[in-house]
Design a protein around this motif. Structure first.
Motif, mmCIF file in Angstrom:
data_model
loop_
_atom_site.group_PDB
_atom_site.id
_atom_site.type_symbol
_atom_site.label_atom_id
_atom_site.label_comp_id
_atom_site.label_asym_id
_atom_site.label_seq_id
_atom_site.Cartn_x
_atom_site.Cartn_y
_atom_site.Cartn_z
ATOM 1 N N THR A 1 0.851 -1.185 0.000
ATOM 2 C CA THR A 1 0.000 0.000 0.000
ATOM 3 C C THR A 1 0.890 1.239 0.000
ATOM 4 O OG1 THR A 1 -0.098 0.231 2.422
ATOM 5 C CG2 THR A 1 -1.757 -1.206 1.383
ATOM 6 N N PRO A 2 0.429 2.314 -0.612
ATOM 7 C CA PRO A 2 1.217 3.548 -0.575
ATOM 8 C C PRO A 2 1.506 3.997 0.862
ATOM 9 C CG PRO A 2 -0.511 3.728 -2.221
ATOM 10 C CD PRO A 2 -0.760 2.447 -1.462
ATOM 11 N N GLU A 3 0.537 3.828 1.748
ATOM 12 C CA GLU A 3 0.716 4.234 3.145
ATOM 13 C C GLU A 3 1.857 3.473 3.816
ATOM 14 O OE1 GLU A 3 -1.751 4.424 7.374
ATOM 15 O OE2 GLU A 3 -2.613 3.319 5.699
ATOM 16 N N LEU A 4 1.909 2.170 3.606
ATOM 17 C CA LEU A 4 2.957 1.363 4.229
ATOM 18 C C LEU A 4 4.323 1.672 3.622
ATOM 19 C CD1 LEU A 4 3.894 -0.770 6.192
ATOM 20 C CD2 LEU A 4 3.186 -2.528 4.536
ATOM 21 N N ILE A 5 4.373 1.809 2.324
ATOM 22 C CA ILE A 5 5.642 2.137 1.656
ATOM 23 C C ILE A 5 6.176 3.469 2.174
ATOM 24 C CG2 ILE A 5 6.693 2.739 -0.567
ATOM 25 C CD1 ILE A 5 4.586 0.696 -1.795
ATOM 26 N N HIS A 6 5.305 4.456 2.247
ATOM 27 C CA HIS A 6 5.710 5.770 2.769
ATOM 28 C C HIS A 6 6.185 5.651 4.222
ATOM 29 C CE1 HIS A 6 5.788 10.042 3.598
ATOM 30 N NE2 HIS A 6 5.057 9.794 4.681
ATOM 31 N N ALA A 7 5.456 4.900 5.037
ATOM 32 C CA ALA A 7 5.820 4.760 6.454
ATOM 33 C C ALA A 7 7.179 4.072 6.615
ATOM 34 C CB ALA A 7 4.741 3.989 7.207
ATOM 35 N N LEU A 8 7.447 3.058 5.814
ATOM 36 C CA LEU A 8 8.748 2.382 5.886
ATOM 37 C C LEU A 8 9.870 3.346 5.507
ATOM 38 C CD1 LEU A 8 7.794 -1.056 4.337
ATOM 39 C CD2 LEU A 8 8.737 -0.707 6.640
ATOM 40 N N ARG A 9 9.681 4.070 4.422
ATOM 41 C CA ARG A 9 10.711 5.027 3.976
ATOM 42 C C ARG A 9 10.905 6.152 4.996
ATOM 43 N NH1 ARG A 9 12.427 3.699 -0.862
ATOM 44 N NH2 ARG A 9 11.054 2.836 -2.446
ATOM 45 N N GLN A 10 9.809 6.664 5.541
ATOM 46 C CA GLN A 10 9.910 7.747 6.516
ATOM 47 C C GLN A 10 10.553 7.266 7.810
ATOM 48 O OE1 GLN A 10 9.253 11.056 5.896
ATOM 49 N NE2 GLN A 10 10.323 11.284 7.851
ATOM 50 N N THR A 11 10.215 6.068 8.237
ATOM 51 C CA THR A 11 10.823 5.510 9.448
ATOM 52 C C THR A 11 12.322 5.338 9.248
ATOM 53 O OG1 THR A 11 8.766 4.361 9.997
ATOM 54 C CG2 THR A 11 10.757 3.605 11.106
ATOM 55 N N ILE B 1 -1.837 -2.462 17.025
ATOM 56 C CA ILE B 1 -1.482 -3.469 16.018
ATOM 57 C C ILE B 1 -2.523 -3.470 14.909
ATOM 58 C CG2 ILE B 1 -1.250 -5.956 15.596
ATOM 59 C CD1 ILE B 1 0.109 -6.150 18.364
ATOM 60 N N ASN B 2 -3.782 -3.312 15.268
ATOM 61 C CA ASN B 2 -4.837 -3.271 14.262
ATOM 62 C C ASN B 2 -4.608 -2.133 13.267
ATOM 63 O OD1 ASN B 2 -7.296 -4.529 13.346
ATOM 64 N ND2 ASN B 2 -8.304 -2.615 13.916
ATOM 65 N N GLU B 3 -4.185 -0.979 13.756
ATOM 66 C CA GLU B 3 -3.856 0.137 12.855
ATOM 67 C C GLU B 3 -2.732 -0.229 11.899
ATOM 68 O OE1 GLU B 3 -3.530 4.441 13.795
ATOM 69 O OE2 GLU B 3 -4.158 3.799 15.808
ATOM 70 N N MET B 4 -1.739 -0.936 12.428
ATOM 71 C CA MET B 4 -0.612 -1.354 11.593
ATOM 72 C C MET B 4 -1.069 -2.355 10.529
ATOM 73 S SD MET B 4 2.306 -1.560 14.558
ATOM 74 C CE MET B 4 3.738 -1.635 13.476
ATOM 75 N N LEU B 5 -1.949 -3.263 10.911
ATOM 76 C CA LEU B 5 -2.476 -4.242 9.956
ATOM 77 C C LEU B 5 -3.318 -3.550 8.884
ATOM 78 C CD1 LEU B 5 -3.512 -7.154 12.366
ATOM 79 C CD2 LEU B 5 -1.349 -6.851 11.136
ATOM 80 N N GLY C 1 8.584 -0.661 16.938
ATOM 81 C CA GLY C 1 8.146 0.530 17.645
ATOM 82 C C GLY C 1 8.320 1.790 16.824
ATOM 83 N N ASN C 2 9.434 1.892 16.119
ATOM 84 C CA ASN C 2 9.652 3.071 15.273
ATOM 85 C C ASN C 2 8.680 3.104 14.100
ATOM 86 O OD1 ASN C 2 11.979 5.095 15.809
ATOM 87 N ND2 ASN C 2 12.713 3.140 16.599
ATOM 88 N N LEU C 3 8.408 1.948 13.504
ATOM 89 C CA LEU C 3 7.420 1.911 12.425
ATOM 90 C C LEU C 3 6.024 2.210 12.989
ATOM 91 C CD1 LEU C 3 6.726 1.471 9.464
ATOM 92 C CD2 LEU C 3 6.552 -0.996 9.960
ATOM 93 N N ALA C 4 5.723 1.694 14.164
ATOM 94 C CA ALA C 4 4.430 1.967 14.803
ATOM 95 C C ALA C 4 4.257 3.465 15.055
ATOM 96 C CB ALA C 4 4.300 1.193 16.109
ATOM 97 N N GLN C 5 5.332 4.133 15.440
ATOM 98 C CA GLN C 5 5.246 5.585 15.648
ATOM 99 C C GLN C 5 4.789 6.277 14.373
ATOM 100 O OE1 GLN C 5 8.594 7.609 17.609
ATOM 101 N NE2 GLN C 5 9.305 5.573 18.239
ATOM 102 N N GLU C 6 5.355 5.872 13.263
ATOM 103 C CA GLU C 6 5.034 6.504 11.988
ATOM 104 C C GLU C 6 3.609 6.181 11.541
ATOM 105 O OE1 GLU C 6 5.465 9.044 8.990
ATOM 106 O OE2 GLU C 6 6.984 8.755 10.539
#
Length: 153
Positions: A5-15, A80-84, A36-41
């Motif tokens: 997903t664009p959201e996950l790709i962006h979050a990984l890159r930003q993290t 975790i649900n938000e992350m999923l 934890g750092n990815l969860a923050q993003e």
């Protein structure tokens, strides 16, 4: 493997960018580790909030993923649900914490595949490689139907 997903790709890159720029990193801290750092993003919670939620139940991210309940109202399960919802699978949390997903590691030269799960630079490299993999999968999903439409038109 995570849903691209664009959201996950962006979050990984930003993290990865945040970690590279000195964001707090501590592998033994539920809010400051790899997940934890990815969860923050993804959730916009800070590391202390994430850690506090996680400490309401026992275990590290691997155990939190094992104990996850989608109908629970526990704060860690809501997190975790938000992350999923962003595209992650429970297995991805386990792999991220250990930097051991085979599809991600296959993107590295053979001699560089033995990443240290608690080394900031390795976490950054892993997240960037994972984002690239997901981006390729997403582009493939977009271009294949378009190519099919052109071929059948």
């Amino acid at each position: 493997m995570a849903r691209a997903t664009p959201e996950l790709i962006h979050a990984l890159r930003q993290t990865a960018r945040n970690l590279l720029q000195g964001a707090p990193y501590q592998w033994g801290h539920m809010g400051g580790c790899n997940c934890g750092n990815l969860a923050q993003e993804l959730t916009k919670l800070n590391k202390d909030q994430i850690h506090r939620y996680a400490m309401q139940r026992h275990g590290d991210w691997n155990e939190q993923a094992e104990d996850y309940c989608s109908t629970s109202q526990m704060p860690i399960d809501l997190l975790i649900n938000e992350m999923l919802n962003a595209g992650l699978q429970l297995e991805d949390l386990k792999h991220l914490e250990r930097l051991d997903d085979r599809q991600v590691l296959a993107r590295f030269p053979l001699e560089k595949r033995f990443l240290k799960h608690n080394l900031r630079e390795d976490v950054v490299a892993y997240m960037n490689a994972w984002a690239e993999l997901l981006e390729e999968q997403l582009l493939e999903k977009i271009t294949l139907p378009a190519m099919y439409e052109l071929a059948t038109a």
